[in-house]
Design a protein around this motif. Structure first.
Motif, short mmCIF file in Angstrom:
data_model
loop_
_atom_site.label_atom_id
_atom_site.label_comp_id
_atom_site.label_asym_id
_atom_site.label_seq_id
_atom_site.Cartn_x
_atom_site.Cartn_y
_atom_site.Cartn_z
N VAL A 54 0.85 -1.20 0.00
CA VAL A 54 0.00 0.00 0.00
C VAL A 54 0.88 1.24 0.00
O VAL A 54 0.62 2.21 -0.72
N GLU A 55 1.95 1.21 0.80
CA GLU A 55 2.85 2.36 0.90
C GLU A 55 3.68 2.56 -0.37
O GLU A 55 4.00 3.69 -0.74
N GLN A 56 4.05 1.47 -1.02
CA GLN A 56 4.89 1.55 -2.22
C GLN A 56 4.31 0.63 -3.30
O GLN A 56 4.78 -0.48 -3.50
N PRO A 57 3.25 1.09 -3.97
CA PRO A 57 2.65 0.23 -5.00
C PRO A 57 3.60 0.02 -6.17
O PRO A 57 4.47 0.83 -6.44
N LYS A 58 3.43 -1.10 -6.83
CA LYS A 58 4.17 -1.42 -8.05
C LYS A 58 3.13 -1.70 -9.12
O LYS A 58 2.61 -2.81 -9.22
N ILE A 59 2.82 -0.69 -9.91
CA ILE A 59 1.74 -0.80 -10.89
C ILE A 59 2.18 -0.47 -12.32
O ILE A 59 1.39 -0.57 -13.24
N PHE A 60 3.45 -0.10 -12.48
CA PHE A 60 4.06 0.08 -13.79
C PHE A 60 5.22 -0.91 -13.88
O PHE A 60 5.88 -1.19 -12.87
N GLU A 61 5.47 -1.42 -15.07
CA GLU A 61 6.54 -2.41 -15.25
C GLU A 61 7.34 -2.10 -16.50
O GLU A 61 6.78 -1.83 -17.56
N SER A 62 8.68 -2.17 -16.38
CA SER A 62 9.57 -2.09 -17.53
C SER A 62 10.24 -3.44 -17.73
O SER A 62 10.60 -4.11 -16.75
N GLY A 67 20.20 -7.92 -25.57
CA GLY A 67 21.36 -7.26 -24.98
C GLY A 67 21.75 -7.84 -23.64
O GLY A 67 21.24 -8.87 -23.20
N SER A 68 22.67 -7.18 -22.98
CA SER A 68 23.20 -7.69 -21.71
C SER A 68 22.20 -7.59 -20.56
O SER A 68 22.36 -8.25 -19.54
N CYS A 69 21.17 -6.80 -20.72
CA CYS A 69 20.14 -6.65 -19.67
C CYS A 69 18.89 -7.47 -19.98
O CYS A 69 17.83 -7.24 -19.39
N ASP A 70 19.00 -8.42 -20.90
CA ASP A 70 17.86 -9.21 -21.33
C ASP A 70 17.07 -9.76 -20.15
O ASP A 70 17.64 -10.29 -19.20
N ARG A 71 15.76 -9.59 -20.20
CA ARG A 71 14.79 -10.07 -19.21
C ARG A 71 14.82 -9.31 -17.88
O ARG A 71 14.19 -9.73 -16.93
N GLN A 72 15.57 -8.23 -17.82
CA GLN A 72 15.56 -7.43 -16.59
C GLN A 72 14.24 -6.68 -16.49
O GLN A 72 13.77 -6.10 -17.46
N LYS A 73 13.63 -6.73 -15.29
CA LYS A 73 12.37 -6.04 -15.03
C LYS A 73 12.56 -5.05 -13.90
O LYS A 73 13.35 -5.29 -12.99
N ARG A 74 11.80 -3.97 -13.99
CA ARG A 74 11.72 -3.01 -12.89
C ARG A 74 10.26 -2.59 -12.73
O ARG A 74 9.52 -2.56 -13.71
N PHE A 75 9.91 -2.26 -11.50
CA PHE A 75 8.54 -1.88 -11.19
C PHE A 75 8.51 -0.50 -10.53
O PHE A 75 9.45 -0.13 -9.83
N TYR A 76 7.41 0.23 -10.76
CA TYR A 76 7.31 1.62 -10.30
C TYR A 76 5.92 1.92 -9.77
O TYR A 76 4.94 1.25 -10.13
N ALA A 77 5.84 2.99 -8.98
CA ALA A 77 4.58 3.42 -8.40
C ALA A 77 3.89 4.52 -9.21
O ALA A 77 2.67 4.62 -9.19
N THR A 78 4.67 5.34 -9.92
CA THR A 78 4.09 6.50 -10.61
C THR A 78 4.53 6.55 -12.07
O THR A 78 5.53 5.92 -12.46
N TRP A 79 3.80 7.32 -12.84
CA TRP A 79 4.12 7.53 -14.26
C TRP A 79 5.53 8.11 -14.39
O TRP A 79 6.33 7.64 -15.20
N ASP A 80 5.83 9.14 -13.61
CA ASP A 80 7.14 9.80 -13.71
C ASP A 80 8.28 8.84 -13.35
O ASP A 80 9.33 8.85 -14.01
N GLU A 81 8.09 8.03 -12.31
CA GLU A 81 9.12 7.03 -11.96
C GLU A 81 9.29 6.03 -13.10
O GLU A 81 10.41 5.61 -13.40
N ALA A 82 8.19 5.64 -13.73
CA ALA A 82 8.25 4.67 -14.84
C ALA A 82 9.03 5.24 -16.02
O ALA A 82 9.86 4.55 -16.62
N ILE A 83 8.78 6.50 -16.37
CA ILE A 83 9.51 7.13 -17.48
C ILE A 83 11.00 7.22 -17.14
O ILE A 83 11.87 6.87 -17.95
N SER A 84 11.32 7.69 -15.95
CA SER A 84 12.71 7.82 -15.52
C SER A 84 13.40 6.45 -15.51
O SER A 84 14.52 6.31 -16.01
N GLY A 85 12.74 5.46 -14.95
CA GLY A 85 13.31 4.11 -14.91
C GLY A 85 13.50 3.51 -16.29
O GLY A 85 14.47 2.80 -16.55
N HIS A 86 12.56 3.80 -17.19
CA HIS A 86 12.67 3.34 -18.58
C HIS A 86 13.96 3.86 -19.21
O HIS A 86 14.74 3.10 -19.78
#
Length: 103
Positions: A54-62, A67-86
């Motif tokens: 609830v405190e730190q939702p993960k509702i966006f996924e990259s 390449g060398s990062c094949d299959r790496q996933k990251r999760f984010y709570a906000t649109w802005d975090e998702a864009i930055s993480g992308h």
């Protein structure tokens, strides 16, 4: 707290399953897609299902494909975090994958 969210513009809004399910039928959940050197792709989507807390939702996924990062996933709570993480994943993929690629 509900584990389901829909987007109102770029803002996640908590909803029940029925509203989320109806929203998903017509929603464009792709946030951004980048293809690097025709071999590596980074895709960021809005899942709308909270796999975090609830405190730190993960509702966006990259996800990186190739390449060398094949299959790496990251999760984010906000649109802005998702864009930055992308973009962080793009930089990491370019920096750690030899070029030209031997395919």
């Amino acid at each position: 707290m509900t584990p389901y969210y829909k987007l109102d513009e770029h803002t996640p809004v908590a909803v029940d399953f029925e509203e989320w399910s109806a929203w998903r039928t017509t929603a464009n959940t792709q946030v951004i897609l980048s293809v690097i050197h025709g071999y590596i792709s980074v895709s960021t989507v809005f899942t709308g299902i909270n796999i975090g807390t609830v405190e730190q939702p993960k509702i966006f996924e990259s996800l990186v494909t190739g390449g060398s990062c094949d299959r790496q996933k990251r999760f984010y709570a906000t649109w802005d975090e998702a864009i930055s993480g992308h973009y962080d994943l793009i930089i990491q993929s370019i920096a750690t994958t030899p070029y030209p690629l031997d395919c």
